[in-house]
Design a protein around this motif. Structure first.
Motif, PDB file in Angstrom:
ATOM      1  N   THR A 103       0.970   6.667  -0.859  1.00 34.31           N
ATOM      2  CA  THR A 103       0.061   5.545  -0.684  1.00 34.31           C
ATOM      3  C   THR A 103      -0.660   5.231  -1.996  1.00 34.31           C
ATOM      4  OG1 THR A 103      -1.653   7.061   0.105  1.00 34.31           O
ATOM      5  CG2 THR A 103      -0.284   5.975   1.770  1.00 34.31           C
ATOM      6  N   ARG A 104      -1.111   4.007  -2.107  1.00 35.26           N
ATOM      7  CA  ARG A 104      -1.737   3.526  -3.335  1.00 35.26           C
ATOM      8  C   ARG A 104      -3.038   4.269  -3.634  1.00 35.26           C
ATOM      9  NH1 ARG A 104      -0.952  -0.976  -6.436  1.00 35.26           N
ATOM     10  NH2 ARG A 104       0.664  -1.730  -5.001  1.00 35.26           N
TER      11      ARG A 104
ATOM     12  N   ASP B  30      -7.969   0.843  -3.877  1.00 37.58           N
ATOM     13  CA  ASP B  30      -8.155   0.116  -2.629  1.00 37.58           C
ATOM     14  C   ASP B  30      -7.045  -0.910  -2.454  1.00 37.58           C
ATOM     15  OD1 ASP B  30     -10.447   1.498  -1.991  1.00 37.58           O
ATOM     16  OD2 ASP B  30     -11.770   0.078  -3.015  1.00 37.58           O
ATOM     17  N   ASP B  31      -6.947  -1.445  -1.271  1.00 34.91           N
ATOM     18  CA  ASP B  31      -5.939  -2.443  -0.907  1.00 34.91           C
ATOM     19  C   ASP B  31      -5.975  -3.624  -1.888  1.00 34.91           C
ATOM     20  OD1 ASP B  31      -4.351  -4.356   0.322  1.00 34.91           O
ATOM     21  OD2 ASP B  31      -4.979  -3.770   2.332  1.00 34.91           O
TER      22      ASP B  31
ATOM     23  N   ASN C  45       0.800  -1.231   0.000  1.00 31.73           N
ATOM     24  CA  ASN C  45       0.000   0.000   0.000  1.00 31.73           C
ATOM     25  C   ASN C  45       0.825   1.269   0.000  1.00 31.73           C
ATOM     26  OD1 ASN C  45      -2.512  -1.268   0.012  1.00 31.73           O
ATOM     27  ND2 ASN C  45      -2.426  -1.573   2.220  1.00 31.73           N
TER      28      ASN C  45
ATOM     29  N   LEU D 120      -3.497  -6.180  -1.477  1.00 31.07           N
ATOM     30  CA  LEU D 120      -2.623  -7.190  -0.890  1.00 31.07           C
ATOM     31  C   LEU D 120      -3.236  -8.586  -0.956  1.00 31.07           C
ATOM     32  CD1 LEU D 120      -1.331  -5.216   2.219  1.00 31.07           C
ATOM     33  CD2 LEU D 120       0.073  -6.059   0.330  1.00 31.07           C
TER      34      LEU D 120
END
Length: 373
Positions: free
Chosen positions: A145-146, A149-150, A134, A152
């Protein structure tokens, strides 16, 4: 002792404490990776692109990154004020992952933002610069930050990975948490020389890592793989700049020929790559995070299109955008400029959504301008 002397000593003690803590953090925290051994450095001394203890770009002793006072001041000014549209107003959309297509035997490409791709070629599943984290930083509280949305959890859905290719060790390309999550799913890692030190520290077995120098070529599982020059630099800490190599990659299958530039400034090496390995069905060309102040090591989008032409590519995709803001321009400006230049130069270009899978036999595919959501 006078009161002001006691205060001064206390302040010096605090400064010393923070400096010591910082140095220990740089030395001990695994996110900073590992250092090449003396044996590795002895090998590097035989390379033309290793001079006085550092890797260098083609035809030069050192990348010019010196900045005068006015440049430093302008950087501080831009860091404080930012620019219009540097970040999207809300999280950018991610396409629904088509796992059935991703896992089948057709040649395909799936973009995860920035320079992170899953390439399927000759039924080999290949990750390029797998940065699923992120934040492009060694610490969670500082850095870009990305935009989306997350993602991962995407790593849990990935098929077994035959190979990972790393272009260099900057945090937006070599992500410590991502490697930890992926390493047991990956059969082999191909890296520029020196990057193997990072992977070894992070628990990847040496027999699963192949370090390569520019113009090294090998056959692997029916694919031809070559490490090729890029015009950039390396480093993850304060004192390790250019101690490890950076590169682009050529991946040649039975039906599909792919080139990825890695991070690079525009330079004559692209024409040489085209002469040796072109033509390419698909080129993945860096063209985001640009600025006149560091034009030696990142391309403007117009230069990216020219690099595609230099390597003799059929269809290009602009990368190094869509996930993080590391420069002072609009977040979608890179692809918009690249599309205009591609039209002017009559170049086929694709711009899939993050998460979208493109079948390579169908190239080029229409551009949807999804960033205008």
């Amino acid at each position: 002792m006078k009161k002001w002397q006691k205060i001064l000593i206390a302040l010096l003690g605090i400064v010393l404490l923070f400096l010591t803590a910082g140095i220990l953090f740089l030395q001990l925290h695994p996110t900073f990776g590992g250092s090449p051994t003396n044996e590795q450095k002895e090998l590097y001394r035989q390379f033309d692109n290793y001079v006085d203890g550092d890797f260098v770009n083609m035809n030069e002793a050192e990348l010019d990154m010196d900045m005068d006072f006015s440049t430093i001041f302008s950087l501080l000014r831009d860091a404080i004020s930012g620019v219009d549209d540097q970040h999207p107003l809300e999280a950018i959309p991610i396409a629904t992952f088509d796992w059935e297509t991703i896992k089948n035997e057709e040649d395909s490409l799936t973009w995860f933002g920035h320079s992170n791709f899953l390439l399927s070629i000759d039924n080999k599943k290949i990750l390029l610069d797998p940065m699923f984290g992120n934040i492009a930083s060694p610490v969670s509280f500082i850095g870009s930050t990305r935009f989306s949305d997350d993602i991962l959890d995407v790593m849990e859905e990935l098929p077994p990975i035959d190979a990972v290719f790393i272009t260099h060790d900057h945090y937006d390309h070599l992500d410590y948490p991502s490697i930890l999550a992926l390493k047991d799913k990956v059969e082999h890692f191909f890296v520029p020389h020196g990057i193997d030190a990072h992977l070894l520290r992070w628990g990847v077995a040496s027999e699963r890592i192949t370090p390569m120098n520019w113009w090294d070529e090998l056959e692997w599982k029916g694919l031809t793989i070559a490490s090729v020059p890029a015009h950039h630099y390396s480093g993850r800490g304060l004192f390790d700049r250019n101690s490890r190599l950076w590169s682009g990659w050529v991946i040649l299958g039975e039906e599909t020929r792919v080139f990825t530039s890695g991070d690079s400034g525009y330079a004559p090496h692209f024409k040489k790559i085209g002469e040796v390995y072109g033509p390419f069905d698909l080129t993945l060309i860096e063209g985001g995070q640009y600025d006149e102040r560091w034009s030696d090591n990142h391309m403007f989008p117009e230069e990216s299109v020219q690099a595609h032409l230099d390597v003799n590519g059929e269809t290009m995709m602009l990368m190094h955008w869509g996930a993080f803001s590391l420069a002072y321009h609009g977040w979608s400006e890179p692809v918009e400029r690249a599309l205009l230049e591609a039209e002017a130069q009559d170049v086929n270009i694709i711009a899939p959504e993050i998460g979208e899978t493109v079948l390579l036999e169908e190239l080029p595919v229409p551009v949807s301008s999804w960033w205008e959501y």
